[in-house]
Scaffold this active site. Sequence first.
Site, PDB file in Angstrom:
ATOM      1  N   ILE A  60      -5.033  21.076   9.369  1.00 33.31           N
ATOM      2  CA  ILE A  60      -4.783  21.331   7.850  1.00 33.31           C
ATOM      3  C   ILE A  60      -6.259  21.619   6.861  1.00 33.31           C
ATOM      4  CG2 ILE A  60      -3.765  20.137   5.794  1.00 33.31           C
ATOM      5  CD1 ILE A  60      -1.932  18.681   7.821  1.00 33.31           C
TER       6      ILE A  60
ATOM      7  N   SER B   5       1.329  12.292   3.249  1.00 28.48           N
ATOM      8  CA  SER B   5       2.309  12.683   4.310  1.00 28.48           C
ATOM      9  C   SER B   5       3.778  12.543   3.694  1.00 28.48           C
ATOM     10  CB  SER B   5       1.811  11.753   5.414  1.00 28.48           C
ATOM     11  OG  SER B   5       2.886  11.955   6.298  1.00 28.48           O
TER      12      SER B   5
ATOM     13  N   TYR C  14       0.373   4.008  10.380  1.00 24.56           N
ATOM     14  CA  TYR C  14       0.263   5.259   9.523  1.00 24.56           C
ATOM     15  C   TYR C  14       0.790   5.445   8.398  1.00 24.56           C
ATOM     16  CZ  TYR C  14      -0.224  10.162   8.961  1.00 24.56           C
ATOM     17  OH  TYR C  14      -0.376  11.437   8.535  1.00 24.56           O
TER      18      TYR C  14
ATOM     19  N   LYS D 226      -0.764   5.962   4.606  1.00 27.26           N
ATOM     20  CA  LYS D 226      -0.149   6.969   3.660  1.00 27.26           C
ATOM     21  C   LYS D 226       0.587   6.530   2.347  1.00 27.26           C
ATOM     22  CE  LYS D 226      -2.087  10.344   5.905  1.00 27.26           C
ATOM     23  NZ  LYS D 226      -3.394  10.928   5.618  1.00 27.26           N
TER      24      LYS D 226
END
Length: 255
Positions: free
Chosen positions: A21, A143, A156, A160
């Site tokens: 990305i 995210s 994770y 985020k």
Amino acid sequence: MDLNQRLKDRVVIVTGGASGIGAACARRYAAEGARVVIGDLDADGAAAVAGPIGGIAMRCDHTDAAQCQALVALALQHFGAVDVLHNNAGTGWTGRFGDMPGEAARRLLEVGVMGPILMTQAALPALRRSAVPSGGALLFTASGLGLHGRPMIAAYAAAKHAVLGLMRSLALELGPEGLRVNAVCPGIVDTPLVRATTGGWGPTEQVLENFRLGTPLRRLVQAEDVAASAAFLISDDARNLTGTALLVDGGAHEA
Ligand SMILES: NC(=O)c1ccc[n+]([C@@H]2O[C@H](COP(=O)([O-])OP(=O)(O)OC[C@H]3O[C@@H](n4cnc5c(N)ncnc54)[C@H](O)[C@@H]3O)[C@@H](O)[C@H]2O)c1
């Protein structure tokens, strides 16, 4: 105004721009006229992306404050300003929460949360001096997992969610100084990170296909789709957007 040159002469730092990305964003920003500065753990990969787009690159571990300062100094030395910081670098881990080694969790949070904090602190003085009429801009790659949970990826998702908390609070704190702060929230994108870290969900091809089927649009998000939204958020077209978490997930959050 030349709409293809929305970022003309703006100096944009992208962390994690060697791959996935971040690389797509770096290329998109340059195509829209920006001067791109890439910091990444992978120095060769960063140079390979920066070279063809007229940018510059250096090895930078954004969990190290001194290396963040050095990246900002490089941007100032070569291009004389920092108008945008895109905090994009991140890492991942999937699997049963109880099986996650403490060290892996610590590193994930270090890279996912401390990195953007240290990098932002390093860039803030220069961002405040940006001569761009609409002001300097901060962008985070968060995210969809910053907005909702999912099994087997708890740490994770925690990182985020923290990034979005940081983004929203900085938008309030820095807005009166003229700085805009936003986040782009991708769904799953086929990148080296996904291939390396989604094994806890199953084979990568199956994980990607399941995600595709879970989107109302029945198509996977590409890194270039994220880059297009990111370019919008850092451009003057978004001059009245701050504190926004923009989902680029094919509508998966609604499914
Ligand atoms: N791929 C996805 O499905 C997806 C979905 C939502 C969010 N994201 C987020 O997008 C961002 C980019 O991920 P990607 O999928 O393009 O991954 P990627 O692995 O392709 O790229 C990540 C880059 O970050 C760099 N990096 C890692 N740790 C670093 C550190 N400490 N300092 C500097 N650079 C570092 C890596 O070297 C790599 O070049 C991450 O924040 C990730 O969490 C990815």
